[in-house]
Design a protein around this motif. Structure first.
Motif, PDB file in Angstrom:
ATOM      1  N   SER A  94       8.387   5.155 -10.007  1.00  0.00           N
ATOM      2  CA  SER A  94       6.983   4.844 -10.226  1.00  0.00           C
ATOM      3  C   SER A  94       6.226   6.095 -10.654  1.00  0.00           C
ATOM      4  N   PRO A  95       5.599   6.072 -11.838  1.00  0.00           N
ATOM      5  CA  PRO A  95       4.806   7.225 -12.250  1.00  0.00           C
ATOM      6  C   PRO A  95       3.551   7.390 -11.410  1.00  0.00           C
ATOM      7  N   ALA A  96       3.167   6.335 -10.693  1.00  0.00           N
ATOM      8  CA  ALA A  96       1.975   6.412  -9.850  1.00  0.00           C
ATOM      9  C   ALA A  96       2.239   7.203  -8.577  1.00  0.00           C
ATOM     10  N   THR A  97       3.519   7.200  -8.127  1.00  0.00           N
ATOM     11  CA  THR A  97       3.822   7.822  -6.840  1.00  0.00           C
ATOM     12  C   THR A  97       4.928   8.870  -6.927  1.00  0.00           C
ATOM     13  N   GLY A  98       5.799   8.764  -7.957  1.00  0.00           N
ATOM     14  CA  GLY A  98       6.923   9.680  -8.068  1.00  0.00           C
ATOM     15  C   GLY A  98       8.112   9.291  -7.232  1.00  0.00           C
ATOM     16  N   PHE A  99       8.055   8.121  -6.566  1.00  0.00           N
ATOM     17  CA  PHE A  99       9.157   7.665  -5.744  1.00  0.00           C
ATOM     18  C   PHE A  99      10.102   6.787  -6.553  1.00  0.00           C
ATOM     19  N   ALA A 100      11.409   6.934  -6.304  1.00  0.00           N
ATOM     20  CA  ALA A 100      12.389   6.062  -6.936  1.00  0.00           C
ATOM     21  C   ALA A 100      12.319   4.677  -6.304  1.00  0.00           C
ATOM     22  N   ASP A 101      12.974   3.719  -6.969  1.00  0.00           N
ATOM     23  CA  ASP A 101      12.872   2.333  -6.516  1.00  0.00           C
ATOM     24  C   ASP A 101      13.785   1.999  -5.339  1.00  0.00           C
ATOM     25  N   HIS A 102      14.654   2.923  -4.942  1.00  0.00           N
ATOM     26  CA  HIS A 102      15.514   2.730  -3.766  1.00  0.00           C
ATOM     27  C   HIS A 102      16.378   1.482  -3.892  1.00  0.00           C
ATOM     28  N   THR A 188       8.141   5.651   5.368  1.00  0.00           N
ATOM     29  CA  THR A 188       6.800   5.272   4.927  1.00  0.00           C
ATOM     30  C   THR A 188       6.635   5.679   3.466  1.00  0.00           C
ATOM     31  N   PHE A 189       5.832   4.907   2.748  1.00  0.00           N
ATOM     32  CA  PHE A 189       5.624   5.138   1.323  1.00  0.00           C
ATOM     33  C   PHE A 189       4.136   5.167   1.026  1.00  0.00           C
ATOM     34  N   PRO A 190       3.753   5.753  -0.094  1.00  0.00           N
ATOM     35  CA  PRO A 190       2.339   5.720  -0.478  1.00  0.00           C
ATOM     36  C   PRO A 190       1.851   4.281  -0.599  1.00  0.00           C
ATOM     37  N   THR A 191       0.576   4.070  -0.350  1.00  0.00           N
ATOM     38  CA  THR A 191       0.001   2.738  -0.467  1.00  0.00           C
ATOM     39  C   THR A 191       0.266   2.170  -1.846  1.00  0.00           C
ATOM     40  N   PRO A 271       8.145  -2.197   1.561  1.00  0.00           N
ATOM     41  CA  PRO A 271       7.635  -2.717   2.835  1.00  0.00           C
ATOM     42  C   PRO A 271       6.727  -1.733   3.561  1.00  0.00           C
ATOM     43  N   ASN A 272       5.686  -2.264   4.153  1.00  0.00           N
ATOM     44  CA  ASN A 272       4.797  -1.483   5.004  1.00  0.00           C
ATOM     45  C   ASN A 272       5.361  -1.435   6.420  1.00  0.00           C
ATOM     46  N   PRO A 273       4.873  -0.517   7.264  1.00  0.00           N
ATOM     47  CA  PRO A 273       5.311  -0.501   8.660  1.00  0.00           C
ATOM     48  C   PRO A 273       5.072  -1.868   9.306  1.00  0.00           C
ATOM     49  N   GLY A 274       6.068  -2.340  10.031  1.00  0.00           N
ATOM     50  CA  GLY A 274       5.957  -3.638  10.676  1.00  0.00           C
ATOM     51  C   GLY A 274       6.513  -4.776   9.845  1.00  0.00           C
TER      52      GLY A 274
END
Length: 344
Positions: A94-102, A188-191, A271-274
């Motif tokens: 994601s260019p918005a967050t820099g995180f891979a898609d896992h 946890t991941f960025p919103t 996924p968000n926490p929970g």
């Protein structure tokens, strides 16, 4: 620099569930239900398809058998960027967050296209190819029941669909993709971080097999994704249900129907926490026009287009997307990542 994305806004729109039981005698009623679902949300679920839960479970087991192999073994069937067949992992960022898609995936296709050796070898995954081809054939049978109904609803000859979406044709372009999203328990991941960025499918129809409890798929009806990276729009969860296959309209069928049937944006949200954070697996069957097929709606809203032109148009769109998002990523100080190409 853009403001942080807003939390997702989730709606409670109903995902219609449609039974195909007694298909021949109920064809008119099934057609009405399908047309309602396809002209509204563009996503629906079908049951009583003839594909058993045991067959589906066995296909998931075949996927798990492949994904359990060492990466060096899986890399022997690398993803071909020209056709998307083969294996890849962590390839969408994601260019918005820099995180891979896992996630990792392997896409397979019918053999007559001669795309090369994109199948896992029997020494590593005995029976994988034969069972996958049988399952793909079963998916094709279900797809053509749906297409028969859509032909009635659109006032088109079913033969048009039958010829253009023929999985025995030498230039068949349909494919099946196995996806394995990793267990991210405790992370946890960025919103607003996505496992799969918002996109539409280039297919005519997509059949998606999910496992109950493994959530994350969401749809934005009416092409309402308007904000940056489609954050903050109103999304509808499309959670798996026992005994049901999720179906969505693709760009090809939307074009073919003069925009009457809706190919809507969908995504897989991290996924968000929970929320459910363990492994998530899915299998998507993409029924796509043969490359030589000529597609045009009954109202002739758009000019005739071939399956080859449709595919090339999508590849050009993805090339533009990669360039656009590369600039966005650079502006955010994100570098060194392969950018997203979402076709699932």
């Amino acid at each position: 620099m853009s403001a942080a994305p807003a939390p997702p806004v989730l709606s409670k729109r109903e995902i219609q569930r449609i039974s195909l039981t007694n298909f021949e005698s109920r064809k008119d009623d099934i057609t009405k239900q399908l047309m309602k679902a396809a002209t509204d949300l563009g996503f629906f679920m079908i049951e009583d398809t003839g594909i058993s839960q045991a067959e589906t479970d066995s296909m998931f087991a075949r996927g798990a058998q492949f994904f359990a192999l060492d990466d060096k073994v899986k890399a022997a069937v690398p993803c071909d960027p020209a056709t998307f067949v083969g294996w890849e992992r962590d390839a969408e960022v994601s260019p918005a967050t820099g995180f891979a898609d896992h996630k990792e995936s392997i896409q397979v296709a019918y053999d007559q296209r001669q795309w090369g050796s994109h199948w896992p070898v029997d020494d590593n995954c005995p029976g994988f190819r034969d069972e996958a081809l049988t399952f793909m054939g079963n998916c094709e049978s279900v797809v053509h029941k749906l297409l028969e109904c859509f032909a009635i609803g659109l006032g088109m000859p079913y033969e048009d669909f039958k010829k253009a979406l023929d999985n025995s044709a030498q230039d068949c372009n349909s494919a099946m993709r196995f996806m394995n999203y990793y267990d991210v328990t405790g992370r946890t991941f960025p919103t607003g971080h996505m496992r799969v960025m918002p996109h539409t499918d280039m297919s005519a129809l997509t059949l998606l097999f999910q496992r109950v409890g493994e959530t994350g798929l969401e749809v934005c009806p009416g092409r309402e994704a308007t904000t940056e990276y489609a954050m903050g729009d109103e999304w509808t969860p499309c959670n798996p249900q026992q005994g049901a296959i999720t179906v969505n309209i693709g760009d090809a069928l939307m074009y073919w129907s003069d925009d009457k049937l809706k190919s809507n944006f969908h995504r897989v949200r991290a996924p968000n926490p929970g929320e459910y954070q363990k492994q998530r697996c899915s299998i998507a069957y993409f029924c796509q026009p043969c490359l030589s097929a000529v597609c045009q709606g009954p109202l002739k809203k758009y000019p005739p287009i071939t399956g080859q032109q449709m595919a090339e148009s999508r590849y050009m769109e993805l090339d533009w997307l990669k360039g656009h998002e590369a600039k966005e990523a650079a502006a955010k100080g994100i570098a060194g990542h392969k950018l997203p190409i979402s076709v699932a």
